[in-house]
Scaffold this active site. Structure first.
Site, PDB file in Angstrom:
ATOM      1  CB  CYS A   2     110.347 -15.786  41.187  1.00 22.25           C
ATOM      2  SG  CYS A   2     109.993 -17.192  41.939  1.00 22.25           S
ATOM      3  CB  CYS A  86      94.679 -53.162   1.455  1.00 23.71           C
ATOM      4  SG  CYS A  86      93.176 -53.907   0.250  1.00 23.71           S
ATOM      5  CG  HIS A 378      94.782 -50.698  -3.068  1.00 25.35           C
ATOM      6  ND1 HIS A 378      95.200 -51.970  -1.877  1.00 25.35           N
ATOM      7  CD2 HIS A 378      95.492 -49.645  -2.655  1.00 25.35           C
ATOM      8  CE1 HIS A 378      96.359 -51.522  -1.537  1.00 25.35           C
ATOM      9  NE2 HIS A 378      96.370 -50.322  -1.546  1.00 25.35           N
TER      10      HIS A 378
END
Length: 424
Positions: A2, A86, A378
């Site tokens: 192979c 946040c 935010h």
């Protein structure tokens, strides 16, 4: 038959054993030279990982493997807002999706010598485990918040804080809690090899040129981020012509009068006349002379973070600058390098661009945005999950986003990752 390569198992085993002996010998030499073991031997540093019997047993009992596919959402997890947090959540999302930082923590590379309940690096390590565990429910980062309050007192409390300030504070605490490759405490950012400095630290070159003798004084300082002035601030912004070479190079499309990230970088790296009120003592003239100062990039970090200075605080006013700044998915930092300075004339770049030179090319992977006013706002983050898959992280809610959504956003912190890494 192979045409495949055959590796002789016996030869491989002999080679491995000899290599291990050589490492141990090198380790013993290092230990002899330095009894305190402040420099680990090569055997400790480069020995290959092999699973223990316990780990092999676990692998046999848990044959199911998690496959990472192009549409896989592992690593995406919302974060509960614990009361005006946040600003922390958006930075955590950016850091947990920083490729090299993720690889470091998921490969369990941190060896802690502090109390684990007071080490921010241990908590980040745990956070990465939580993010990449496959759980979909939002994570509650209460331990992280407590550690930040403990180690960065100015961020303690439930007031809204600045995401950029939190980023720098987090990197600073992680840097202090890390140990570099030599096993020494990382106190000097100029000589540190901890994972934070490996990824985020670059070198900023400052050239001060005497106007009389043209002598140049050069200093190089480390940086974790670049803060860029915006049009609309009280600081006069350099008038730039849209569609100039710097912006065309980075594929940014201009509308008339629009400002691009490369415009801000050109302003940052332009020569600045310091004026008669800021004369310096020239080592060549041996007298006080007027001078010009110019900043350029001496060494680029693996992750380049650009901070667009949207919040203006002065004695007269406090306000948010909402000027739209276009930024590209791919950024070439070559024009802003110290090595490109000779090609720069009065802030204009006359160099030819080598399309095959990828040393200074970056890809965008995270964008932090701020909605609202200075008093009430935010933070959210866009993060890149795969090559062209973007998601918006809004505290506990994660939604799919388009590239257009990302590029049309206002932009407060822009995170770029080097496309090609040098092996050291």
């Amino acid at each position: 038959m192979c045409q495949d390569y055959i590796y002789d198992k016996e030869m491989e085993q002999i080679a491995k054993e000899e290599q291990r002996k050589a490492w141990k010998m090198q380790a013993s030499v290092t230990t002899f030279v330095c009894p305190c073991k402040c420099v680990p031997g090569i055997g400790e540093k480069y020995s290959t990982w092999e699973p223990t019997k316990r780990e092999l047993e676990l692998l046999r009992h848990n044959p199911k493997r998690r496959r990472i596919t192009s549409n896989c959402t592992i690593g995406l997890r919302g974060l509960i807002n614990l009361g005006n947090t946040c600003f922390m959540n958006c930075i955590v999302q950016a850091l947990t999706h920083t490729p090299l930082l993720r690889d470091f923590f998921l490969s369990d590379r941190h060896k802690c010598e502090m109390q684990s309940n007071s080490c921010l690096v241990c908590e980040m390590s745990q956070l990465f485990q939580e993010f990449y565990s496959g759980h979909r429910s939002p994570h509650i980062p209460f331990r992280l918040l407590h550690l930040v309050w403990t180690h960065a007192r100015h961020l303690a409390g439930y007031e809204q804080q600045d995401a950029h300030e939190f980023l720098i504070a987090a990197l600073d605490v992680l840097h202090r809690h890390c140990k570099d490759d030599n096993g020494k405490k990382a106190n000097n950012p100029n000589h540190c090899n901890c994972i934070i400095d490996q990824i985020f630290t670059g070198g900023l070159q400052s050239d001060v040129t005497c106007q009389a003798c043209h002598g140049v004084s050069t200093t190089i300082d480390p940086f974790w981020d670049i803060s860029l002035d915006l049009p609309g601030s009280s600081t006069p912004f350099w008038p730039l012509s849209p569609g100039g070479d710097g912006s065309a190079l980075n594929g940014e499309s201009h509308t008339t009068g629009a400002t691009a990230l490369t415009d801000c970088l050109r302003r940052f790296t332009r020569p600045e006349h310091l004026g008669s009120s800021a004369k310096i003592k020239c080592s060549g003239c041996h007298s006080y002379q007027e001078s010009t100062k110019q900043l350029t990039m001496k060494k680029l970090p693996i992750v380049a973070c650009f901070h667009l200075k949207r919040f203006e605080h002065s004695a007269k006013l406090r306000r948010k600058i909402t000027t739209y700044v276009s930024f590209p998915l791919e950024l070439d930092m070559t024009p802003f390098m110290a090595s490109s300075k000779e090609s720069r004339m009065n802030g204009q770049y006359q160099q030819t661009v080598d399309p095959f030179n990828n040393d200074n090319k970056y890809s965008l992977f995270a964008v932090v945005n701020h909605q609202g006013t200075l008093e009430s706002g935010h933070y959210t983050t866009f993060i890149r999950q795969h090559k062209d898959q973007w998601f918006k992280c809004d505290d506990a809610i994660i939604t799919k986003a388009s590239i257009k959504d990302v590029l049309d956003s206002e932009g407060y912190l822009l995170f770029y990752h080097k496309q090609f890494l040098e092996y050291e």
